[in-house]
Design an enzyme around this catalytic site. Structure first.
Site, PDB file in Angstrom:
ATOM      1  N   GLU A   1     -21.965  17.491  -7.147  1.00  0.00           N
ATOM      2  CA  GLU A   1     -21.456  18.429  -6.413  1.00  0.00           C
ATOM      3  C   GLU A   1     -21.329  17.659  -5.108  1.00  0.00           C
ATOM      4  O   GLU A   1     -20.630  18.168  -4.072  1.00  0.00           O
ATOM      5  CB  GLU A   1     -22.585  19.664  -6.354  1.00  0.00           C
ATOM      6  CG  GLU A   1     -23.739  19.239  -5.632  1.00  0.00           C
ATOM      7  CD  GLU A   1     -24.910  18.883  -6.466  1.00  0.00           C
ATOM      8  OE1 GLU A   1     -24.480  18.299  -7.608  1.00  0.00           O
ATOM      9  OE2 GLU A   1     -25.821  19.068  -6.188  1.00  0.00           O
TER      10      GLU A   1
ATOM     11  N   GLY B   1     -32.240  20.252  -5.151  1.00  0.00           N
ATOM     12  CA  GLY B   1     -33.294  20.891  -3.978  1.00  0.00           C
ATOM     13  C   GLY B   1     -34.611  20.468  -4.280  1.00  0.00           C
ATOM     14  O   GLY B   1     -34.615  19.301  -4.718  1.00  0.00           O
ATOM     15  N   GLU B   2     -35.663  21.266  -4.048  1.00  0.00           N
ATOM     16  CA  GLU B   2     -36.863  20.695  -4.303  1.00  0.00           C
ATOM     17  C   GLU B   2     -37.603  21.461  -5.305  1.00  0.00           C
ATOM     18  O   GLU B   2     -37.600  22.735  -5.243  1.00  0.00           O
ATOM     19  CB  GLU B   2     -37.939  20.547  -2.917  1.00  0.00           C
ATOM     20  CG  GLU B   2     -37.590  19.664  -2.055  1.00  0.00           C
ATOM     21  CD  GLU B   2     -37.811  18.189  -2.605  1.00  0.00           C
ATOM     22  OE1 GLU B   2     -38.792  18.044  -3.477  1.00  0.00           O
ATOM     23  OE2 GLU B   2     -37.091  17.443  -2.705  1.00  0.00           O
TER      24      GLU B   2
ATOM     25  N   HIS C   1     -25.920  14.013  -8.658  1.00  0.00           N
ATOM     26  CA  HIS C   1     -25.418  15.195  -7.664  1.00  0.00           C
ATOM     27  C   HIS C   1     -23.903  15.291  -7.784  1.00  0.00           C
ATOM     28  O   HIS C   1     -23.152  14.670  -6.811  1.00  0.00           O
ATOM     29  CB  HIS C   1     -25.735  15.490  -6.270  1.00  0.00           C
ATOM     30  CG  HIS C   1     -27.209  15.490  -6.185  1.00  0.00           C
ATOM     31  ND1 HIS C   1     -27.846  16.877  -6.117  1.00  0.00           N
ATOM     32  CD2 HIS C   1     -28.369  14.684  -6.011  1.00  0.00           C
ATOM     33  CE1 HIS C   1     -29.145  16.751  -5.830  1.00  0.00           C
ATOM     34  NE2 HIS C   1     -29.568  15.540  -5.989  1.00  0.00           N
TER      35      HIS C   1
ATOM     36  N   CYS D   1     -29.953  17.779 -10.698  1.00  0.00           N
ATOM     37  CA  CYS D   1     -31.361  17.203 -10.288  1.00  0.00           C
ATOM     38  C   CYS D   1     -32.454  18.097 -10.235  1.00  0.00           C
ATOM     39  O   CYS D   1     -33.163  18.170 -11.367  1.00  0.00           O
ATOM     40  CB  CYS D   1     -31.125  17.003  -8.787  1.00  0.00           C
ATOM     41  SG  CYS D   1     -32.245  15.710  -8.128  1.00  0.00           S
TER      42      CYS D   1
ATOM     43  N   ILE E   1     -30.172  11.050  -5.439  1.00  0.00           N
ATOM     44  CA  ILE E   1     -31.338  11.395  -4.304  1.00  0.00           C
ATOM     45  C   ILE E   1     -32.526  11.681  -4.529  1.00  0.00           C
ATOM     46  O   ILE E   1     -32.886  12.725  -5.390  1.00  0.00           O
ATOM     47  CB  ILE E   1     -30.554  12.426  -3.432  1.00  0.00           C
ATOM     48  CG1 ILE E   1     -29.354  11.878  -2.752  1.00  0.00           C
ATOM     49  CG2 ILE E   1     -31.569  12.813  -2.077  1.00  0.00           C
ATOM     50  CD1 ILE E   1     -28.574  12.873  -1.944  1.00  0.00           C
ATOM     51  N   ARG E   2     -33.661  10.776  -4.725  1.00  0.00           N
ATOM     52  CA  ARG E   2     -34.743  10.965  -4.921  1.00  0.00           C
ATOM     53  C   ARG E   2     -34.936  11.287  -6.339  1.00  0.00           C
ATOM     54  O   ARG E   2     -35.614  12.425  -6.645  1.00  0.00           O
ATOM     55  CB  ARG E   2     -35.658  11.748  -3.830  1.00  0.00           C
ATOM     56  CG  ARG E   2     -36.008  11.197  -2.580  1.00  0.00           C
ATOM     57  CD  ARG E   2     -36.478  12.554  -1.764  1.00  0.00           C
ATOM     58  NE  ARG E   2     -37.751  13.152  -2.341  1.00  0.00           N
ATOM     59  CZ  ARG E   2     -38.978  12.867  -2.399  1.00  0.00           C
ATOM     60  NH1 ARG E   2     -39.422  11.714  -1.658  1.00  0.00           N
ATOM     61  NH2 ARG E   2     -40.047  13.781  -2.772  1.00  0.00           N
TER      62      ARG E   2
END
Lengths: 315, 194
Positions: B176, B52-53, B174, B83, B138-139
């Protein structure tokens, strides 16, 4: 569309949907300058949408609404560490190419801007940058997904602070999803025709009961309770446009020079973030609502002539 | 040995892809519980910190003592972090500096590979049995340094992407979002050991 089927989803699309997954349970905020972007990030936004004018101002001021200036977008990208989104006009693939070149993390092919093409949306498969698109019903959502959208949001009626159309669109999409799950196999061909959507996608959705990409909500969400409402209706994240940084219908809060107005924007942003996470807990939504000072004045969506509605742009 | 309440995996669900973790465990026949508050955290014996962020998560944790309860939890209980979750656990976070729980002896750089256009799905070398593993970045952040007690289980270009220290298993990618369940299975194995 077989590449969208579980394991067989193409790498590019998996990465695009992957970022949308990371934004779930959060709030994406429209911002018009660096200071607003910083406020959004500090308040807990999961992403910001860089814009020259929020929808409420576009609505009030009129004129042609276009992609934001690359200079503004770059300034905002440099100011925050969360993903930055930007809007391209419907069908304006050259604006989208510019946004991809700038490195924005998500492109919103948005009805809030003046459409550039009356017949074609952007071929979003042609881009590495993920796209989000608005939809009012399941057919529209599936058409955008067929074109490569990695995220769907309700259109609602942007810039009003009136949540009624976001509710209508979310209910419409979830109702049509439910109806597909109980349809008989041979009825799906007819339903694909009715929805104006590719049969393969209709069949996939009939099996899973949900869109193959995250389903977010936008268009008129202005308060913590509005956010909680959309989340309970099935939204996985909310976009808040004019609801945080607007004072009067077309005047933003002066967050750069006025400490009190800055504090007001911070209070609204924080409260909406908390209410979105704890949407099922009325006690927490009540606490968050109490922290808010002032609310966007808004414009009742029912008072807007159909030709002045933004949601009827796109198909 | 003292008898404890039955093991229960919680998934921090304040923001991010907690559903993907819940689905990954469900696929292995394991039920999980979403955790949004300190009282819900008290009901679980291990925890997943999802992607997430991390900035949004930090802000949301600062409510009703969840940050304090979580700090204690991640220093004593088994945790799987991916992450953003890995960033929350790090000893040190840079690009830019931000606060963290310092439960995992790593130094980590946020958004280290660039923006979304630089996100990638790559095979990575791993010491987990079964050969190279698909990793969805992802990022993604990058682990710059690891402490002496940190075991590196997978790498990308020589940098650790999956690490273990004590009761913590953490990935910068990730798992997941892949079908390969080796990371989640490794975490279940850690739960059985403890």
């Amino acid at each position: 569309m077989s590449e969208m089927n579980g394991n067989h989803t193409s790498t590019g699309l998996r990465l695009k949907i992957g970022l949308a997954e990371m934004l779930k349970g959060g709030v994406i905020m429209d911002v018009m300058n660096v200071e607003q972007a910083r406020i959004a990030e500090e308040a807990g936004a999961v992403a910001v949408m860089a814009l020259e004018r929020v929808p409420a101002m576009i609505r009030a001021e009129g004129g042609v609404a276009r992609m934001a200036s690359p200079k503004l977008i770059k300034e905002i990208m440099a100011a925050v560490t969360i993903p930055v989104m930007a809007k391209a006009r419907i069908g304006h693939f050259a604006e989208a190419q510019v946004l991809q070149h700038l490195g924005v993390d998500f492109i919103d092919e948005s009805e809030v801007l003046t459409p550039a093409d009356e017949a074609h949306h952007i071929d979003k498969h042609a881009f590495t940058t993920p796209f989000v698109c608005g939809a009012r019903n399941l057919g529209e959502a599936l058409r955008r997904i067929a074109e490569g959208a990695a995220m769907i949001r309700t259109k609602g009626e942007a810039g009003t602070g009136d949540v009624v159309h976001a509710v209508q669109h979310m209910r419409q999409i979830t109702k049509e999803l439910r109806q597909l799950t109980v349809a008989r196999e041979e009825e799906l061909y007819h339903l694909a025709k009715e929805h104006g959507a590719p049969y393969e996608l209709v069949r996939m959705v009939a099996k899973t009961g949900k869109l193959p990409v995250p389903n977010f909500s936008a268009g008129g969400i202005a308060t913590p309770a509005d956010a909680a409402l959309m989340m309970q209706l099935g939204a996985e994240t909310v976009f808040v446009g004019s609801g945080i940084f607007m004072k009067e219908r077309a005047t933003p809060l002066d967050v750069e020079n006025d400490a009190k107005e800055r504090e007001e924007a911070v209070s609204r942003a924080r409260a909406i973030v908390i209410a979105t996470t704890h949407f099922n807990d009325a006690k927490i939504v009540a606490e968050a609502s109490e922290q808010v000072t002032g609310t966007m004045k808004g414009l009742a969506a029912a008072a807007i002539e159909e030709r002045d509605q933004l949601q009827t742009r796109g198909w | 040995m003292m008898t404890e309440k039955p093991t229960c995996i919680g998934v921090l669900a304040i923001q991010g892809d907690s559903d993907a973790h819940a689905a990954a465990f469900a696929g292995l026949g394991i039920a999980t519980k979403p955790v949004k508050t300190a009282s819900e955290l008290a009901q679980v014996t291990s925890l997943v910190l999802p992607g997430g962020e991390s900035t949004a998560m930090l802000r949301l944790l600062r409510r009703d003592g969840l940050d304090i309860a979580l700090r204690d939890f991640v220093h004593t209980r088994p945790v799987l972090a991916t992450c953003a979750g890995c960033i929350l656990l790090a000893r040190e976070v840079c690009n830019p500096h931000q606060e963290s729980f310092a439960a995992l002896d790593i130094s980590i750089e946020r958004n280290a590979y660039g923006r979304q256009n630089d996100s990638a799905i790559l095979p990575v070398e791993t010491t987990l049995p079964g050969g190279p593993m698909e990793a969805v970045f992802i990022r993604a952040p990058r682990i710059l340094k690891t402490g002496a007690k940190v075991e590196t289980l997978a790498t990308r270009d020589g940098y650790p992407v999956l690490v273990r220290e004590g009761k913590i298993l953490a990935a910068t990618f990730h798992p997941e979002l892949s079908d390969d369940r080796r990371v989640h299975e490794a975490f279940l194995e850690m739960l059985r050991e403890s």
